[in-house]
Design an enzyme around this catalytic site. Sequence first.
Site, PDB file in Angstrom:
ATOM      1  N   CYS B  86      31.248  16.142  59.785  1.00 19.74           N
ATOM      2  CA  CYS B  86      30.719  15.883  61.126  1.00 19.74           C
ATOM      3  C   CYS B  86      30.646  17.189  61.921  1.00 19.74           C
ATOM      4  CB  CYS B  86      31.567  14.803  61.803  1.00 19.74           C
ATOM      5  SG  CYS B  86      30.768  14.021  63.207  1.00 19.74           S
ATOM      6  N   HIS B 203      32.411  10.259  57.836  1.00 12.99           N
ATOM      7  CA  HIS B 203      33.817  10.620  57.811  1.00 12.99           C
ATOM      8  C   HIS B 203      34.534  10.005  56.618  1.00 12.99           C
ATOM      9  CE1 HIS B 203      34.299  12.370  61.945  1.00 12.99           C
ATOM     10  NE2 HIS B 203      33.154  11.745  62.108  1.00 12.99           N
ATOM     11  N   GLU B 205      37.426  10.754  55.622  1.00 10.62           N
ATOM     12  CA  GLU B 205      38.852  10.604  55.923  1.00 10.62           C
ATOM     13  C   GLU B 205      39.115   9.303  56.675  1.00 10.62           C
ATOM     14  OE1 GLU B 205      36.805  12.179  57.654  1.00 10.62           O
ATOM     15  OE2 GLU B 205      37.370  12.292  59.774  1.00 10.62           O
TER      16      GLU B 205
END
Lengths: 237, 246
Positions: B86, B203, B205
Amino acid sequence: MAIAEIHVVLKPTLLDAQGATVLKALHQLNHTQVRNVRIGKYITLEVDDALAGPALQQQLDLMCQQLLTNPVIEDYEITLGAAPATAGATAVTPPLPIAEPMVAATTTTNTVTTTTPAGLMAASGAPPSALAPSEQLAAEQISRSDVGTPDPFAMDYDTYQALPANERLAVQDMAWQRHGTWIRQQLADRRAAWVLCVGGQVMESGASLDSYPSDAHIDQLGRANHSVPYVFTQPST
Amino acid sequence: MHFGIIVFPGTNCERDCAHVVRDLMGHTCTLVWHESTDLSMFDAVILPGGFAYGDYLRTGAIAKFSPVMDTVELFAGLGKPVIGICNGFQILCEAGFLPGTLRRNEHQHFICRNVHLRVEHNDNQFLHQNAIGDVLTMPIRHGEGSYYVDPDTLVDMEARNQILLRYCDATGNVTPEANPNGSVGNIAGVMNEASTIFGLMPHPEAASEIILGSSDGLYIWRSIVSPLALGRAVTEDTSLLNLPGS
């Protein structure tokens, strides 16, 4: 000192989605004669005269390429001009204070500690006399209510000094009630512990009470401007 | 593997990355302040999401000048993996480590929702745990994620297998409807020519535990921690990573 004006624009082949959105919005407002909208950025740089001419142009080009634009999607145009004539002034303070809702003048609603220069109070230890009837009336009006009363910021300094001590205090209170929002804003914007205002403009300010102006200095500003000098400090609340 | 997770002023996803690396993957990591110029102790580097420098001027425009970025370039030059997520992707593009740039979303809205991604190429450090055509689900959270690169560079990138992820529908079709932000070619993630730097807007994560809705992000993390010999020697010479004055 030179001013470089930089227009940053999207490369012409790129879709400007933001511009397209604004175009739709303009049409919704009935500005249907608008055919196309493109949105860019306008940046101004104030630059020392150390460089001029082609060398300055080169440096500005470098700034644009390194940081001010994204060369993948943006083009730029630089216009050079001379700086305006005002001598290195700090930010201009608003000459007209923000108007506050009128509140009846009762000292209990006042949440701030105003400091009336002690010297000024002492200077007019004389009994409250020698006031023209209209000034007397004005002074009474101030002490009763501030609805429809003259703006304390616009009060003539001689008039103020001729008032009795308690009425001068009332004028100070009036200034806070009428212009408290603006005063707080001036204090906050400057992170100041005090601001000195004359005629609705901040003339001076200080980050700590250690630099609080002397009575003589305050008086001098009042006389020079023929307008009541006010020193406002941070409210204790 | 020891991960270095770079933190710029305004970065906010570093702890999510640390959680995945440490608690879910069982590896180790250190948060690295953007002024550091020492990445010698790391095996992989993450540039996490957030709003570095408040996105002032342009997203990533100022972060690209942080002292750590030269070291990141050297780090990748040694063949070690760098992943930018990002805002990290935006910074890598601004720094010129990845081609192209991220523009404001086409419909001007900040979008925060799960998207589907099609794996385009897996012969690299980042997606070798996937098959081509795999559909991964993970969240995007961005207002400026519309990938743009000029047409000529795009052709080169496609020829060199640099487009790694595209937005797609649930069954893997890359369609305009599946494109959340107007990215050219539905591009969600790209890699540099040397195959060492990966940037993606979604994302991973935030998609590494089922409790958050998807664990597809784990494919990427597992790919990174199982180094793939791609016919290039990963040099052991880390002396270049300690720049003077660090």
